[in-house]
Design an enzyme around this catalytic site. Structure first.
Site, PDB file in Angstrom:
ATOM      1  N   SER A 116      20.369 -13.963  -9.480  1.00  0.00           N
ATOM      2  CA  SER A 116      21.459 -13.007  -9.663  1.00  0.00           C
ATOM      3  C   SER A 116      22.785 -13.752  -9.688  1.00  0.00           C
ATOM      4  O   SER A 116      22.827 -14.976  -9.525  1.00  0.00           O
ATOM      5  CB  SER A 116      21.440 -11.980  -8.541  1.00  0.00           C
ATOM      6  N   LYS A 117      23.839 -12.977  -9.863  1.00  0.00           N
ATOM      7  CA  LYS A 117      25.162 -13.566 -10.047  1.00  0.00           C
ATOM      8  C   LYS A 117      25.545 -14.557  -8.965  1.00  0.00           C
ATOM      9  O   LYS A 117      26.229 -15.538  -9.229  1.00  0.00           O
ATOM     10  CB  LYS A 117      26.203 -12.454 -10.100  1.00  0.00           C
ATOM     11  N   ARG A 118      25.083 -14.286  -7.737  1.00  0.00           N
ATOM     12  CA  ARG A 118      25.527 -15.197  -6.678  1.00  0.00           C
ATOM     13  C   ARG A 118      24.909 -16.592  -6.826  1.00  0.00           C
ATOM     14  O   ARG A 118      25.293 -17.531  -6.149  1.00  0.00           O
ATOM     15  CB  ARG A 118      25.267 -14.603  -5.290  1.00  0.00           C
TER      16      ARG A 118
END
Ligand code: GLU
Length: 482
Positions: free
Chosen positions: A244-246
């Site tokens: 995911s984005k993180r």
């Protein structure tokens, strides 16, 4: 029956790299069986709809070479169809109107949360009498349509996950139509998959828990269920969750911008969760189409490995003809201010310079940095000019000798330069590094760069000698040497 598959993204944000992989698996299956690949934009959640995202999805698919045969079909333009089928379910007693207000549902959700119960509709509106129901409808109360989950169990087969059975008491009376008259995903996709004669539903594993509800709906309509294939998530690392984005860039557009080539991304994604059954690592699209099968999709999550992506991208960059690569890096050089948009990229100096770094380039966006010294003479500190195990005096002497030698050479090409410089080291009993290191460092200002002979040739005699002379002055009055 011919294969008909679809990629059905919801345009609510940028296309995730995992979404592109789902599209790819659909595409490969369609092409392998000379079937049809459909693009369907599932834009019925009007609160989350984003036109930019719908455009971007199409742009990303085209970039990746995943051309679709039908579509894009926008679900928002087919509302009457879903309304008709929703009514059909109500008529068959498989769905019912729910008049509960958002406030009541919210209270219920909070109470369930406090009791650590799974969030579930309490089915209050199921219990309404036909008279009450009609009255509410006539009075025009806002309402949703919910499916009526029957008692018993539900079973189905998934190509990746095998046979699955769930107890229906674990299933929620899912909303099928929102109060704004738009269907939810659950009804919309199912009606379309049926009407569009989809033969295989290939989608992300996050939809597996909803699938029993879909199976119940198929039964309620009396429709044949397509083959189901849920593709495991792409994981950020061993023992880690979904990418995911993180964890960094996850949108396809970000990879495009960073200068990953579509062939590399496709090759890399194909091997994330699917295995050809041998150790082949590089595949053309044609080879993927030949080799692909849903049966070889693994049910364990595949780990996203950036080094592998970079390796694959580097491979495709090396395979790219120089003139084509030059066109691909041009926007990056323009953005970095190294050339202007009007400059032609096909000039000998740029092509030769590019050739010297092509080998080590992992992404197109590295080009400005790798090529920077060709555009701007570097400031080179004495510490970089003097290799380990040499003294400044030794380097000053060998560099001065090399300069005198180079200034006599007319044919300033790599093979001639190499021969002359190597002869010079031998004749003077010098270690090669003592001559080539300071030349390379003086020309590039970098610890790692293309080799001295190539750089000399690309920069040409005048510019090379200018830089070498300058380095000599630095050695004469070093500012720092630690
Ligand atoms: N619109 C759904 C999504 O974006 C599609 C799921 C499916 O392919 O059925 O996840």
């Amino acid at each position: 029956m011919s294969v008909r598959v679809r990629f059905a993204p919801s345009p609510t944000g940028e296309l995730h790299i995992g979404g592109l992989r789902t599209a790819l698996f659909n595409f490969l299956l369609a092409r392998k069986h000379s079937g049809t690949f459909i693009l369907r934009i599932e834009d019925t959640d009007r609160k989350r709809f984003d036109q930019h995202s719908a455009d971007h999805i199409q742009q990303a698919l085209r970039w990746a070479g995943l051309d679709w045969d039908e579509g894009p079909i926008f679900q928002s333009q087919r509302i009457e169809i879903y309304q008709k089928y929703s009514q059909e379910l109500v008529d068959r007693g498989a769905a019912y109107p729910c008049f509960c207000t958002p406030e009541r549902l919210e209270q219920m959700r909070k109470a369930q949360e406090a009791q650590k119960l799974p969030p579930r509709y309490d089915r209050r509106c199921r219990a309404l009498s036909p008279r009450e129901r009609n009255q509410f409808l006539v009075e025009g109360y806002p309402h949703t349509i919910r499916m009526m989950v029957p008692e018993g169990t539900t079973s189905f087969h998934d190509i990746v996950y095998g046979n699955i059975t769930v107890r229906n008491q674990e299933l929620d009376d899912q909303v099928l139509m929102r109060s704004d008259g738009y269907p939810t995903y659950h009804l919309g996709h199912l009606v379309d998959d049926h009407l569009m004669q989809i033969t295989q539903v290939i989608r992300g594993e996050e939809w597996l828990p909803s699938t029993p509800k879909h199976v119940i709906l198929y039964h309620a309509f009396g429709w044949e269920i397509p083959q189901l294939c849920h593709v495991p998530n792409i994981l950020a690392g061993r023992g880690q969750g979904k990418l995911s984005k993180r964890h960094g860039a996850v949108s396809v557009i970000a990879y495009m911008q960073e200068g990953y080539l579509p062939q590399a991304v496709i090759n890399f994604l194909a091997l994330l969760g699917w295995s050809p059954g041998n150790d082949q690592e590089i595949f053309t699209m044609e080879e993927l189409i030949q080799a692909f099968s849903l049966e070889r999709v693994a049910h364990t999550g595949a780990i996203f490995n950036r080094e592998k992506l970079n390796f694959t991208n580097g491979y495709y960059i090396r395979q790219t003809p120089l003139a084509e690569l030059a066109c691909q890096i041009k926007p990056y050089l323009v953005q970095a201010g190294q050339i202007s948009a009007e400059d032609t990229i096909q000039q000998p100096f740029l092509l030769q310079a590019l050739q010297t770094v092509q080998e080590r380039m992992k992404t197109l966006s590295e080009a400005p940095d790798l090529l920077s010294f060709y555009f701007n003479p570097p400031e080179v500190p004495a510490s970089l000019l003097v290799p380990k195990k040499s003294t400044m005096e030794e380097i000053r002497a060998s560099l001065a000798g090399a300069i005198s030698l180079l200034s006599t050479i007319e044919d300033f090409t790599a093979p001639v330069l190499e021969k002359a410089l190597r002869q010079y080291t031998v004749e003077n009993g010098l270690a090669t590094a003592r001559v080539l290191w300071p030349i390379r460092a003086a020309l590039t200002g970098k610890e790692a760069s293309p080799g001295a002979f190539e750089v000399l040739q690309v920069l040409g005699k005048d510019e090379s000698l200018r830089r070498l002379e300058k380095a000599l002055t630095v050695l004469d009055s070093p500012k720092t040497l630690d």
